[in-house]
Design a protein around this motif. Structure first.
Motif, short mmCIF file in Angstrom:
data_model
loop_
_atom_site.label_atom_id
_atom_site.label_comp_id
_atom_site.label_asym_id
_atom_site.label_seq_id
_atom_site.Cartn_x
_atom_site.Cartn_y
_atom_site.Cartn_z
N HIS A 58 13.84 28.58 -52.72
CA HIS A 58 12.84 29.14 -52.70
C HIS A 58 11.82 27.91 -52.28
O HIS A 58 10.68 28.13 -51.62
N THR A 59 12.11 26.69 -52.73
CA THR A 59 11.39 25.80 -52.24
C THR A 59 11.31 25.22 -50.77
O THR A 59 10.08 25.00 -50.18
N SER A 60 12.63 25.26 -50.12
CA SER A 60 12.76 25.10 -48.86
C SER A 60 12.10 26.31 -48.02
O SER A 60 11.69 26.10 -46.81
N LYS A 61 11.98 27.39 -48.45
CA LYS A 61 11.40 28.67 -47.82
C LYS A 61 9.90 28.81 -48.18
O LYS A 61 9.12 29.27 -46.98
N PHE A 62 9.48 28.50 -49.19
CA PHE A 62 8.12 28.90 -49.44
C PHE A 62 7.08 27.79 -49.57
O PHE A 62 5.80 27.96 -49.62
N LYS A 63 7.63 26.39 -49.75
CA LYS A 63 6.55 25.37 -50.16
C LYS A 63 5.75 25.09 -48.89
O LYS A 63 6.45 25.17 -47.87
N VAL A 64 4.47 24.73 -48.86
CA VAL A 64 3.61 24.36 -47.87
C VAL A 64 3.30 22.75 -47.78
O VAL A 64 3.69 22.23 -48.81
N ASP A 65 2.90 22.39 -46.60
CA ASP A 65 2.71 20.89 -46.67
C ASP A 65 1.46 20.25 -47.47
O ASP A 65 1.43 19.02 -47.60
N GLN A 66 0.76 20.95 -48.24
CA GLN A 66 -0.41 20.65 -49.04
C GLN A 66 -0.33 21.35 -50.29
O GLN A 66 0.11 22.66 -50.21
N SER A 67 -0.76 20.84 -51.29
CA SER A 67 -0.59 21.35 -52.78
C SER A 67 -2.01 22.15 -52.92
O SER A 67 -2.93 22.07 -51.97
N LEU A 68 -2.02 23.09 -53.79
CA LEU A 68 -2.89 23.89 -53.90
C LEU A 68 -4.27 23.27 -54.31
O LEU A 68 -5.52 23.39 -53.70
N GLN A 69 -4.03 22.15 -55.03
CA GLN A 69 -4.96 21.53 -55.44
C GLN A 69 -5.96 20.72 -54.21
O GLN A 69 -7.18 20.62 -54.19
N SER A 70 -4.98 20.29 -53.40
CA SER A 70 -5.45 19.62 -52.20
C SER A 70 -6.12 20.53 -51.11
O SER A 70 -7.25 20.33 -50.72
N ILE A 71 -5.74 21.85 -51.07
CA ILE A 71 -6.47 22.62 -50.22
C ILE A 71 -7.68 23.27 -50.98
O ILE A 71 -9.13 23.19 -50.10
N PHE A 72 -7.79 23.30 -52.36
CA PHE A 72 -9.04 23.63 -52.93
C PHE A 72 -10.00 22.29 -52.64
O PHE A 72 -11.39 22.53 -52.34
N ASP A 73 -9.68 21.41 -52.81
CA ASP A 73 -10.49 20.14 -52.75
C ASP A 73 -11.05 19.84 -51.37
O ASP A 73 -12.29 19.48 -51.19
#
Length: 335
Positions: A54-69
């Motif tokens: 799932h990590t290789s399939k769904f992980k994006v290059d930015q964390s949710l916190q980084s996107i929010f900030d």
């Protein structure tokens, strides 16, 4: 939203919760509750942040916190400044104000930013918003106006700066709301009232009225001259005619056959309007000229668009001549 997008978002949420737990941002009973919540969410969403596949399939290059900030920068917070810091910040702000008077807007932004770094003050954000608007960076101006209001919700000038920026972004509903708040906080401010009335008139004029976008033409709100024309007596023509960009543009017009033809048609229309019907308005302008047709002339429109793209500062100066006040409240950056 596609199933793949849902799974990627779900993975980012689960990963965020896991990072909170591993960083000890939550502990004790809260950590236990979050662990149970993670298990429930993993089962309900069908996504497992601990599963390598799932990590290789769904992980994006930015964390949710980084996107929010990035989307929502941290709100400014009031700082208990020392006397020396206040003196230093005020000196930087004064230097910024002087640079504004010299039309050195980028340098002014740097000084205001330095002042904010020392002591975040609503006035500094509001002054920087004015500088951003001078550079037509209106989105940044809105952000700074909002930052000023975070620090001082009763700061009417911040709402005025915001209204001016929204107006220039053609976000008329937002501009009306901002000017309404400015007037609510400062009911006696005639400038706020005039700007609010102008925005309302522009909203009522509707988007289909071409001349509503042209200063001084019929339907243009807030113009002081009779018949919808600007109060030309209030314009500083020397400033316009001494601008090299403007004079270069005029020279190009005179050498362009398409422009010569366009102006010939305009001259003919003026003569016909004044000579055939004799209908002349109180400001000496024939009453039955079709300004919509004139401003829809392809040569004129192309000329205006090209000139604005190449000379945004000059266009702002021209708009300033026709529109008063220029910053939403008519006042310079606050001292």
């Amino acid at each position: 939203m596609s199933k793949d997008q849902q799974d990627r978002l779900s993975y980012a949420i689960l990963e965020h919760f896991q990072s909170l737990m591993s960083s000890k941002a939550v502990d004790g009973e809260a950590a236990e509750s979050m662990s149970v919540a993670l298990q429930c969410l993993t089962e309900a969403l069908g996504v497992d942040a601990t599963n390598p596949e799932h990590t290789s399939k769904f992980k994006v290059d930015q964390s949710l916190q980084s996107i929010f900030d990035t989307a929502y920068p941290p709100r400014p917070t009031k700082k208990q400044a020392s006397q020396d810091e206040e003196v230093q910040a005020n000196k930087l702000k004064d230097e910024g104000n002087e640079l504004m008077r010299q039309n050195k807007y980028e340098e002014a932004i740097e000084k205001y930013s330095e002042a904010i770094d020392v002591v975040p003050v609503a006035t500094y954000y509001c002054n920087r918003a004015a500088a951003y608007s001078k550079l037509t960076q209106h989105e940044d101006a809105v952000k700074d106006a909002k930052a000023a209001l975070e620090l001082d919700p009763s700061y009417s000038k911040a709402y005025a700066r915001m209204g001016f920026a929204y107006l220039n972004m053609n976000k008329l509903t937002e501009a009306e709301d901002a000017y309404s708040n400015a007037l609510r906080l400062d009911p006696g401010n005639q400038s706020y009232k005039d700007n609010l009335d102008a925005v309302k008139e522009k909203i009522n004029a509707g988007p289909t009225n071409v001349t509503a976008q042209i200063p001084g033409m019929p339907g243009m709100p807030g113009m002081g001259g009779p018949g919808g024309f600007p109060n030309l007596a209030g314009m500083d023509f020397s400033q316009i005619l001494n601008n090299p960009a403007f004079m270069n543009m005029a020279q190009q017009f005179m050498n362009d056959p398409n422009m010569q033809q366009a102006f010939t048609q305009m001259a003919d229309q003026f003569l016909q309007a004044g000579g055939v019907s004799g209908g002349v308005g109180p400001n000496g302008i024939p009453e039955n000229i079709d300004f919509n047709a004139m401003m829809n002339n392809p040569a004129l429109r192309s000329m205006a668009e090209n000139f604005e793209a190449q000379n945004p500062d000059m266009m702002n100066q021209l708009r300033d001549q026709f529109r008063r006040p220029e910053d939403g409240d008519g006042n310079p950056p606050q001292s």
